[in-house]
Design a protein around this motif. Sequence first.
Motif, PDB file in Angstrom:
ATOM      1  N   UNK A 171     -21.786  27.486-104.104  1.00  0.00           N
ATOM      2  CA  UNK A 171     -21.369  27.390-105.494  1.00  0.00           C
ATOM      3  C   UNK A 171     -20.363  26.262-105.647  1.00  0.00           C
ATOM      4  N   UNK A 172     -19.821  26.105-106.859  1.00  0.00           N
ATOM      5  CA  UNK A 172     -18.942  24.967-107.138  1.00  0.00           C
ATOM      6  C   UNK A 172     -17.639  25.037-106.362  1.00  0.00           C
ATOM      7  N   UNK A 173     -17.274  26.230-105.850  1.00  0.00           N
ATOM      8  CA  UNK A 173     -16.056  26.378-105.058  1.00  0.00           C
ATOM      9  C   UNK A 173     -16.291  26.122-103.573  1.00  0.00           C
ATOM     10  N   UNK A 174     -17.545  25.891-103.203  1.00  0.00           N
ATOM     11  CA  UNK A 174     -17.844  25.658-101.794  1.00  0.00           C
ATOM     12  C   UNK A 174     -18.172  26.916-101.026  1.00  0.00           C
ATOM     13  N   UNK A 175     -18.348  28.049-101.728  1.00  0.00           N
ATOM     14  CA  UNK A 175     -18.691  29.302-101.057  1.00  0.00           C
ATOM     15  C   UNK A 175     -20.193  29.335-100.757  1.00  0.00           C
TER      16      UNK A 175
END
Length: 955
Positions: A171-175
């Motif tokens: 996702x956009x958070x890098x998760x």
Amino acid sequence: MEGALTARDRVGIQDFVLLDETTEAAFLSNLKKRFSKDLIYTYIGTLLVSVNPYKELDIYNMKQMDLYMGVNFFELPPHIYALADNAYHTMLTEFNNHFILISGESGAGKTEASKKILQYYAVSCPSTTLLNTVRDKMLMSNPVLEAFGNAKTLKNYNSSRFGKYMDIQFDSQGDAVGGHILNYMLEKSRVVHQNHGERNFHIFYQLVEGGEEDLLHQLGLERDCQQYNYLTQGECAIVSSINDRNDWKTVKNALQIINIDEINTNHLFGTVASVLHLGNVQFDSDSKGHALLNSNNSELRWLLGVDAHRLQEGLTYRKIEAQKDQVLSPFTIDHAIYARDALAKAIYGQTFTWLVNRINESIENKDSSRKTVIGLLDIYGFEVFYVNSFEQFCINYCNEKLQQLFIQLTLKAEQEEYQAEDIEWEPVQFFNNKIICDLVEEKHRGIISILDEECLRPGDVTDLTFLERLEEKMGNHPHFVTHKLADKMTRKTLERGDFRLLHYAGEVTYCVVGKRNHNVVTQFKSSLLKLTEILMAKEAWYIRCLKSNESKQPGQFDEALIRHQVKYLGLMEHLRVRRAGFAYRRKYEVFLKRYKPLCPATWPHWRGVPADGVEVLVQHLGYLPHEYKMGRTKIFIRHPRTLFATEDAFEKCKHELVKGNYTPSIILFISSATKIETCWRGAQARKERDKRAWAVKVIKKFIKGYMTRGQAKSTDNSEYLAFVRQNYLNRLKGNLPKTVLDKTTWQTPPAVLTEILRKLYYRLMVRKYVRGITPQKKFQLKVLTSSIFKAKKDSYPQSVAQPFVDTRISKYQIHSHNYSVPVIKYDRNGFKPRPRQLILTKTAAYVIEEAKIKQRVLYTSLKGISVSNLTDGMIVFHITCEDRKQKGDLVMQCDHLFEFLTKLAVIANKQNAIKVVQGSIKIEIQAGKESAVDFSTGQEPMVYKAKNGHLMVVR
């Protein structure tokens, strides 16, 4: 690359791009020098070359992971973690998709490389409980796929016999939030045949050796691999280096983690067992040479729950349909064995596909928001055997396509960088393998198309007729040769049933025997084209895996074998493209930061534009015009020797500074810089220490408060309880109920708070409403009451002096058009009194008991309202009653009769429906059944059921 420059004299060159000579000999020499020091990784630009050491190296621990997290690609020595980390951070920064292509021969370490990347992402990405579950499933999909898709071969004890492409979604958070697996060309022929020294897929041996006794009994299996024909052809069912029992436990645990339940797991193992039983089905021949099932066959009853008779028929007869008739044509023993093995391969292939789909369901991300992905492609490498079959042809065709893609993407990336930097592109000489790809896949003329046509052609079609068609179509092709087309010298090396292709990596001779399954190769071609489309839409990273020796011994570097793989993997081609005239390119800021001490004008600080500073610096160093180019954001240096000379000057400069050969101004600067740096680092360290100490204190206090939350308020839990109260109030603030009747949205209070807050809130809403009633409105209501009851009801004069409260409420919320009043409701049968609450809304009146609606009276069904002329508080609602199932008239007693009926008259517009009656009031208990309410006066007020069955009201 800066790390490569520093370490070049000790352990070779860490980036092949910096070799003085881009020859194969220089390439191998550098690779061998690094391998001798257990440095198995070397770069070609951003491509990673990995040599299998065949021993454990302590370079994959947490310390190494931490070291490579968020670091510039060339800052540290080459490592698979560096490539994984830079792909990840480039994806986050540019918000685009990437893929990592891992290629090499069987046994070169491709599968281990993909595991290391998955493990790195599992540790380095942000973490939550949900995401940990997703990562566990991704990681545990490996042992399952290895069990069902890997096998021992002559080259590798754990060889992947299928191609795997896995997308890891972020996702956009890098998760890491999900993934998807595509599988390509499982080697199904291994199910029914293995070469000497090789095994079938691992899962068969794991089931037989590790399966529980009850399970084996249930599946009709014995704990002896020698009992099964499909497990003994390679004559190495038991291998000391493979622990099938432990691997069985790992696989069963992994199946649970990826959410395959017990029922499906049992079905899965039942299907695997069915393949083993099928392999033991034997055939005899009758007097005509037709195949019959061996009379000793007891295996059929264990086969998939299929009717044994129909299965026997399918294994020994071919069904031919002629118009509406069906004819059974008997098989020979060879045909029956072929049918048996084809069925076994089909069953196992479908099982593997089902398993991949279940894994995908388990790791699928249901969130539809946009994700970025990093794909991992672990696929067969280009290989040449003594006999190369149909499957090897498909594998090498796949590698031919990937090599084409590889060159295209590398050239494209280099050209785009040169174009972006306004540097003139210099054409690079390389082998363009499009001619070979066309030879295989071109429509109507390629090998695959000819194979399709030949398989569908009526008449006597054989392997040799297919070869003749190839010779007709491709007789003059420079990359195709057969025994018939070859010259005298080449003809000696070709059998009559062979053809030879000159691949980009070298010559491969293929045997045409059994290449007539056109569906498989056509499907493989389609899936390969789809894979190519997927990869072309992503940014590429490459890992090229090499085997150091054939015997899997640590420390051995077989130069001939390595040279062979370097050629087949196209590494020299990639190096030439990557060099493209310039060995080194760096952003101006990076170059200036490293080498600024070499020029007085740039040391210690350059105050201007970095590009100008670099120009001043290289002029001072004496760079000649043909040795470098200045791009928009980078400097390009043509020859490694120019860079090495600069690096040697830099190293000498550092030594001079250490010896003390520098001016007083430099001494002062260095001293000041050192002091400032020391103070700054000390301040930062103290700040970090205090921050951690504070965090520990807060966490400990929070935990202690949580543990004592049920006790009386104390120093241990006071702050925690205050936090709980504040958190509850903050949540409640945005979710307050809109009505008193709303019992569901009021948030459950913690133990430290009571229900008093809810009561206060309800009172506040009631007070706000009451205060909103103006004196003028109250006067208008009194006037209306007078018009209805004055001179008609005896108790009216006493009510005039009493002000209307305008709301009667216990615990029920009211809006501006709602009204609530307590009443006594009398049952229709027996006239038993029931305390109730009556609520008036815009459209109906509700009889309520403890927040439960007992009856609803729509104003449209209210045909009249009757009261007596005496001082009692009896009220009768006359309700339209059309059938016996409907409730009849409603009889009530209300202490606030005038206020209630006035409010009803306003809300329901029923002024003319209210009647004051003398004597009795007739009531309809239900449709067709009547009764009455009788009124009289007496010494004491009473309400009771009279002997005549009426309700008697005494006043």
